[in-house]
Write a protein that holds these residues in place. Structure first.
Motif, PDB file in Angstrom:
ATOM      1  N   GLN A  85       0.021   5.917 -11.646  1.00 14.21           N
ATOM      2  CA  GLN A  85       0.375   6.878 -10.604  1.00 14.21           C
ATOM      3  C   GLN A  85       0.907   8.175 -11.204  1.00 14.21           C
ATOM      4  O   GLN A  85       0.613   9.260 -10.698  1.00 14.21           O
ATOM      5  CB  GLN A  85       1.418   6.286  -9.653  1.00 14.21           C
ATOM      6  CG  GLN A  85       0.823   5.317  -8.671  1.00 14.21           C
ATOM      7  CD  GLN A  85       1.857   4.869  -7.675  1.00 14.21           C
ATOM      8  OE1 GLN A  85       3.024   4.704  -7.994  1.00 14.21           O
ATOM      9  NE2 GLN A  85       1.420   4.693  -6.442  1.00 14.21           N
ATOM     10  N   PHE A 117       0.827  -1.202   0.000  1.00 14.21           N
ATOM     11  CA  PHE A 117       0.000   0.000   0.000  1.00 14.21           C
ATOM     12  C   PHE A 117       0.866   1.259   0.000  1.00 14.21           C
ATOM     13  O   PHE A 117       0.585   2.218  -0.713  1.00 14.21           O
ATOM     14  CB  PHE A 117      -0.939   0.004   1.211  1.00 14.21           C
ATOM     15  CG  PHE A 117      -1.849   1.203   1.260  1.00 14.21           C
ATOM     16  CD1 PHE A 117      -2.941   1.291   0.418  1.00 14.21           C
ATOM     17  CD2 PHE A 117      -1.608   2.242   2.137  1.00 14.21           C
ATOM     18  CE1 PHE A 117      -3.777   2.394   0.454  1.00 14.21           C
ATOM     19  CE2 PHE A 117      -2.433   3.343   2.184  1.00 14.21           C
ATOM     20  CZ  PHE A 117      -3.525   3.422   1.338  1.00 14.21           C
ATOM     21  N   PRO A 159       3.724   0.778  -3.738  1.00 16.16           N
ATOM     22  CA  PRO A 159       3.220  -0.253  -4.653  1.00 16.16           C
ATOM     23  C   PRO A 159       4.178  -0.622  -5.781  1.00 16.16           C
ATOM     24  O   PRO A 159       4.349  -1.810  -6.080  1.00 16.16           O
ATOM     25  CB  PRO A 159       1.923   0.338  -5.204  1.00 16.16           C
ATOM     26  CG  PRO A 159       2.026   1.794  -4.987  1.00 16.16           C
ATOM     27  CD  PRO A 159       2.895   1.980  -3.775  1.00 16.16           C
ATOM     28  N   CYS A 200      -4.513   7.791  -7.569  1.00 21.42           N
ATOM     29  CA  CYS A 200      -3.327   7.287  -6.846  1.00 21.42           C
ATOM     30  C   CYS A 200      -3.728   6.386  -5.684  1.00 21.42           C
ATOM     31  O   CYS A 200      -3.145   5.319  -5.479  1.00 21.42           O
ATOM     32  CB  CYS A 200      -2.473   8.446  -6.357  1.00 21.42           C
ATOM     33  SG  CYS A 200      -1.563   9.282  -7.659  1.00 21.42           S
ATOM     34  N   HIS A 210      -2.828   2.349  -5.146  1.00 23.05           N
ATOM     35  CA  HIS A 210      -2.215   1.828  -3.920  1.00 23.05           C
ATOM     36  C   HIS A 210      -3.087   0.731  -3.307  1.00 23.05           C
ATOM     37  O   HIS A 210      -2.579  -0.317  -2.897  1.00 23.05           O
ATOM     38  CB  HIS A 210      -2.014   2.957  -2.908  1.00 23.05           C
ATOM     39  CG  HIS A 210      -0.893   3.879  -3.249  1.00 23.05           C
ATOM     40  ND1 HIS A 210       0.285   3.886  -2.551  1.00 23.05           N
ATOM     41  CD2 HIS A 210      -0.757   4.831  -4.210  1.00 23.05           C
ATOM     42  CE1 HIS A 210       1.100   4.801  -3.058  1.00 23.05           C
ATOM     43  NE2 HIS A 210       0.476   5.390  -4.072  1.00 23.05           N
ATOM     44  N   SER A 211      -4.385   0.967  -3.245  1.00 19.95           N
ATOM     45  CA  SER A 211      -5.301  -0.004  -2.636  1.00 19.95           C
ATOM     46  C   SER A 211      -5.365  -1.299  -3.439  1.00 19.95           C
ATOM     47  O   SER A 211      -5.378  -2.392  -2.862  1.00 19.95           O
ATOM     48  CB  SER A 211      -6.704   0.593  -2.513  1.00 19.95           C
ATOM     49  OG  SER A 211      -6.673   1.728  -1.690  1.00 19.95           O
TER      50      SER A 211
END
Length: 156
Positions: free
Chosen positions: A54, A31, A34, A74, A78-79
């Motif tokens: 990103q 997270f 990444p 973004c 990440h998630s």
């Protein structure tokens, strides 16, 4: 309780010492970083895609009207990597010839290893059947998709 997928290398038998345990859970390192996490696990194409998304999100975040959308893009990247990263690792190993031997629910890796060793006594390693995931029975593709749900009929 966590779920561990036990993968055995190509040519290995159940109970092999080289078995790899992959914990299927949210990864905080993935997270926070990444792209680096994907590079560490040798998911080159996914890392390049995450980097591009990103970069697009950061470019949009600098724009006065698209700032919130860029930040959301973004955060979504990440998630997604944090949630689906372990599944990406399993898919990569499966493409390289590794097979899923067992799925174990345990509190930690040590307990999962103990359960796996108890399930595979030394004399019965040849007679044990290989574990099949629901997606491997229904999909004509070589591997399950890596984005979103990973092809399990019943979900996680």
């Amino acid at each position: 309780m966590a779920t561990f997928l036990v993968l055995i290398p190509p040519g290995g038998r159940p109970g092999d010492e080289r078995a790899r345990f992959v914990r299927d859970r949210f990864s905080w390192i993935a997270f926070l970083l990444p792209v680096l996490w994907l590079l560490w696990h040798r998911a080159w194409l996914a890392a390049a895609l995450a980097f591009a998304v990103q970069a697009l999100g950061l470019a949009a975040a600098g724009h006065p009207t698209l700032g919130l959308a860029g930040a959301g893009l973004c955060l979504a990247t990440h998630s997604l990597v944090a949630l689906e990263g372990p599944s990406m690792v399993v898919a990569t190993l499966t493409r390289r010839g590794w097979t899923v031997d067992a799925v174990i629910a345990a509190g930690d890796r040590g307990t999962a290893e103990d359960i796996y060793d108890m399930e595979t006594p030394a004399g019965e390693a040849e007679t044990r059947e290989r574990a099949l995931l629901p997606a491997s029975e229904t999909s004509p593709r070589r591997h399950a998709p890596m984005l979103g749900l990973v092809g399990f009929k019943e979900g996680r």
